[in-house]
Write an enzyme that holds these catalytic residues in place. Sequence first.
Site, PDB file in Angstrom:
ATOM      1  N   ASP A  71      97.736  57.975  29.061  1.00 43.40           N
ATOM      2  CA  ASP A  71      97.145  56.711  29.485  1.00 43.40           C
ATOM      3  C   ASP A  71      96.275  57.043  30.701  1.00 43.40           C
ATOM      4  O   ASP A  71      96.424  58.104  31.300  1.00 43.40           O
ATOM      5  CB  ASP A  71      98.268  55.740  29.857  1.00 43.40           C
ATOM      6  CG  ASP A  71      97.734  54.414  30.383  1.00 43.40           C
ATOM      7  OD1 ASP A  71      96.724  53.949  29.843  1.00 43.40           O
ATOM      8  OD2 ASP A  71      98.316  53.876  31.334  1.00 43.40           O
ATOM      9  N   ASP A  81     102.182  51.127  27.076  1.00 40.50           N
ATOM     10  CA  ASP A  81     102.489  52.421  26.471  1.00 40.50           C
ATOM     11  C   ASP A  81     103.828  52.466  25.748  1.00 40.50           C
ATOM     12  O   ASP A  81     104.122  53.454  25.091  1.00 40.50           O
ATOM     13  CB  ASP A  81     102.520  53.508  27.557  1.00 40.50           C
ATOM     14  CG  ASP A  81     101.332  53.425  28.478  1.00 40.50           C
ATOM     15  OD1 ASP A  81     101.551  53.431  29.689  1.00 40.50           O
ATOM     16  OD2 ASP A  81     100.208  53.316  27.983  1.00 40.50           O
TER      17      ASP A  81
END
Length: 1201
Positions: free
Chosen positions: A504, A905
């Site tokens: 990420d 996530d």
Amino acid sequence: MEMDFTLLEPPPLGPPSRQTVYIPDEDSTIRFVGYETVTWRSCLWRVGCILTFGLLGLLGHWFPRFWLRWVAMEKAFIDAHNGFLVVESAFRAINLLPIRVVDYPYHISTVFPSNVPIDEGTEMYCAQIANRPNEDYDPTSGTLKRLIVVDYRYSRFALDPRTGLFSMVRDWKDPLWTGIASVTSGLDSAVEKQRLLLFGKNEIDIEGKSTVSLLVDEVIHPFYVFQVASIILWSLDDYYYYAFCIALISIASIASTLIETRKTIARMREMSRHSCKMDVLRDGLWMEEDSTALVPGDVVNLSSSTFSLVPADLFLLSGDTIVNESMLTGESVPVSKIPAKDDDLKQWREDKDENAKCFMYSGTRVVRIRGAVTQDGWGKPALALVARTGFNTTKGALIRSMLFPKPIGFKFYRDSVRFIGVLAGIAGVGFCFSAVQFVRLGVPWHTIVIRALDLITVVVPPALPATLSIGTSFAIGRLRKSGIYCISPSRVNVAGKINVCCFDKTGTLTEDGLDILGVRGLERNVQRFGELLEDVHDLPLPLGKEKATFLHALATCHSLKMVDGEVIGDPLDVKMFGFTRWTLEEGRVAGTGTIKAKGTVIEQTALVQTVVRPPGSAQFKLEDALRGGAKHAHFLELGVIRTYEFVSSLRRMSVIVKRLKSSSMEIYVKGAPEVMADICERDSFPQDYDDLLSYYTKRGYRVIAIAGKTIEGLSWLKAQRMKREQAESGLRFLGLIIFENRLKPGTTPAIQALRSAHLACRMITGDNPLTAVSVARECSLINQAAHVFVPIFIRGGPSTPASKLEWSCMDDPLWKLDAYSLKPLTPPPHHTVQEDEINYQDYSLVITGDAFRWMINYAPLETLQRMLVKTQIFARMSPDEKNEVVERLQQLGYTVLMCGDGANDCAALKAADVGISLSEAEASVAAPFTSSTPDIGCVIEVIKEGRAALVTSFSCFKYMALYSLIQFTSVTLLYSFASSLGDFQFLYIDLFIIIPIAVTMGRTLPYPRIYPKRPTASLVSKKVLASIIGQIIITSSIQGWGYLWVRNQDWYTPPPKADPSQEGNKLESTNYENSVLFLISCFQYILVAAVFSIGPPYRKSMWTNGWLMSCVGLLTAFNVLVLIAPPRIISELLTLMPLPMDGRTTILIAAVINVVVSMSFEQWGAQSVGVGIGAMMRWWNRGGKRVREGKTYKAVEGGMR
């Protein structure tokens, strides 16, 4: 999801006995099959168990399908009252569950939908079931008498008597929940009793097994059954000392496993259990109940109840709350909840999807609860409707995913089981030769049987499974010292095979918080941007009729709340508001207003949600306010009348604002710069809008655009009724806010280390593609000189199959990619580079969420695969799309690592082969690894330790395999004349040589750098097979030589002939052959450890492992002592024959030669033998088409080079 269930023959005629069920929480499909035991078969089975001393029962436990075939028959669910249900998972594992019948005298609509969902299959079943008597259900009144239920992994399934099929109880929604008004009266006691019976208590109570039950489960594991059988065998064989020592080790192992299991269960129960006192509306009266007594449909008073964690999944009905959802998402940003509307309840009832804005999830931490204020100024408490309880809640689903993780089919584990089978086969072959010799020598049959079984315990060492986990245990310990915690030990070895790392961006590669670089407003009277302003006081004051101003937008366009004097909310909003230096208070004083439609009240809401003031304006006197006119600026006050929350699909939020004493209202919108063109008037944009936006995004800045408009004469009521599309249209562009997103200090070195090790790195982010590319270049995820291509729709959009994508170079839009092959076309004439000069590494792809979604659905498979292999940045990705990227990469054969920190996530972290969470929040249970240091350096540590653990497991396995085959060679040679190794000889080898070496082998540390090539995960690879086969031949040859050599010596005396009439099963061990083979093999066990202690490039050299070196040194010294000058007591214990000094010296020289030959072969010879084995494998596979399993990405990469 494709399923491959084992039961392929057609089901019996009649009502359904099989059903496939999809479980959304686990994203998996299971199959139910109804069975009933046949009495006479069951009796026969029990007799068989008694006659085989329980062996048949054990086989039935290990292989349930075998038991089912012999004892049970398939039966329709509706008829299997006394039967059971077989649940087969997608991974071929099966569970046998009892079918329970519950007295349930309630209407069928209290558990199933009122109307039966009819399709081709159910229509046929319904017709069959309708024509037969049903003692559980009365179709005329619709009342049930009894309910058939099954509990699988804490999810309850109930059998619908109208279809004969199971449905998940948690999917039931009360048909009376038509709107907010229909639920506010709560439940009566009768309904509460019915729902408590159906849903159970509101508690996540993990079943704690008793110690006896855990002990039985552990002892009947095949490994321990083998141990127990071996101990009994050795006792029969008079190997009492050896049997006692192994029994002691097994008991210690079982005890430690039991203690660890009980600790884990206790920890999980502690984490999942929660109860508190709640005020519940029952029979029209408020009463205090324990939260465990809550049922779906209960109305609870949040204002008067005392709790810190939300006890169930709730719909907020009135008031407002702020909760911290880090338990679910890992992101510690407080989230505001607003009351649900009728549409929210209706949508949830129909679509089964809740609106997160008004839904409070079980287990989340309460930051603040506030009641509503009515029009007459009285307070109204915050009320909530219980939607789901117990394991049906979101927290329950999280706990279930921890209790029943997805199994990982790792090649090493599969191969190790096959390899043990091969070893057992070798034992069988060896014994056949020995049995023939025993018969010739006249050995009694009972001794032959005992010897046969003994040979199996030699070849399949009982300590093998324990040694395989040693490397993993040491790796987990070392990771813990580095602040990396692992909750799934099996993933450590998988980390050794990682070949693509996904990250990420925000909070993972870059710092969590964003700092404001400054703002760019518009120049007066010129259609251009002004200078970058770093101080709010430099913003120009509004002139004349301008009411919608940039400063007011900065002060009001957010969803911030004030809790205990602190402004909380999204970190970006907090920074933006902090830049203005204004003060904020929530609008409680103004009271509430009522929104009516056709005369009925549809909603009550606060008149003013938030009030903001510039610095200093709060300290004014009443007489100052009365002077009016000139002083008005000092008493500036803005009230937020309505907020349109941020929606990720729209990528913007907006507010309706009223200034104190003003006749108009302003609307301000804040969002991604790309979406502003659709909602702002074209002439309001400055001429240099695109240039400036490109300038900042290419340099990695996060840019937010602000727009606004004024609506004269807009009343409060009209503002509340205004549709979002109406509010967010015809706006005037006001300016840009530029945020700095700095890289974390450890990001660039970590990415460079991963890329230099040839590990593919991917960025999966929700941010703008230009910003993502800039950050990727800055941290070396993409080469500085690489040409980056991005797709745009030149026809259609993401949901149109006939759409067309065009890939253009970010730095030169005239340069394109071929739409099918994704290879660069001829560059424009001004480019110095030629088409044929562009290598595979010289360009990269970045894709946005909408283009990715279109490609997944409609692009040709070859193009999709090329995109997945070549794309390095996935930008503007939603949480679901992040998950999809990970799963698609896995389908191509990649072993994927995902590293992230927050809400977006969670799904991707769970889907990845190895997920690493940088969040310290409790939600990191969603990932196998959690790093307490919020830095991607942990990725390197996990990969290094994973590789070291994998190589250690290989070394230990090869060592244990070779140890057993060395011992097998010794025993087989001794069996040829009815001799064997002695009790203390076995004890010395297994306890004093093998166990210390196997344990200390795992202590070698990982190599400091990551090597470009991954270690193999296959035990049947050319290199591994060549090494094992070569070492077997060398060690067996030396033993064979020793056996023949001793028989040709002058001082040799043959052993006495075996006496067939001799009682007992023990074979004589005092002879020259025994002594020579024992002494040679003792050196071989140590030598093989040195040969298989693989050092660089995955682990440090064995010389750095002090424990192993000490072990090898001491054991070698002791073996030399036993060989050259054995103390008398040791000679007697080990039943050694006296050898002359020249014989001892010869054996020592043979051991040294063995060391030299084995080391040389491992260093240089294994490679050549491996090539030969590879050629044989290719020759073997020449007839069929050779497909390399799971390596699609290599073929795709090859096609693009």
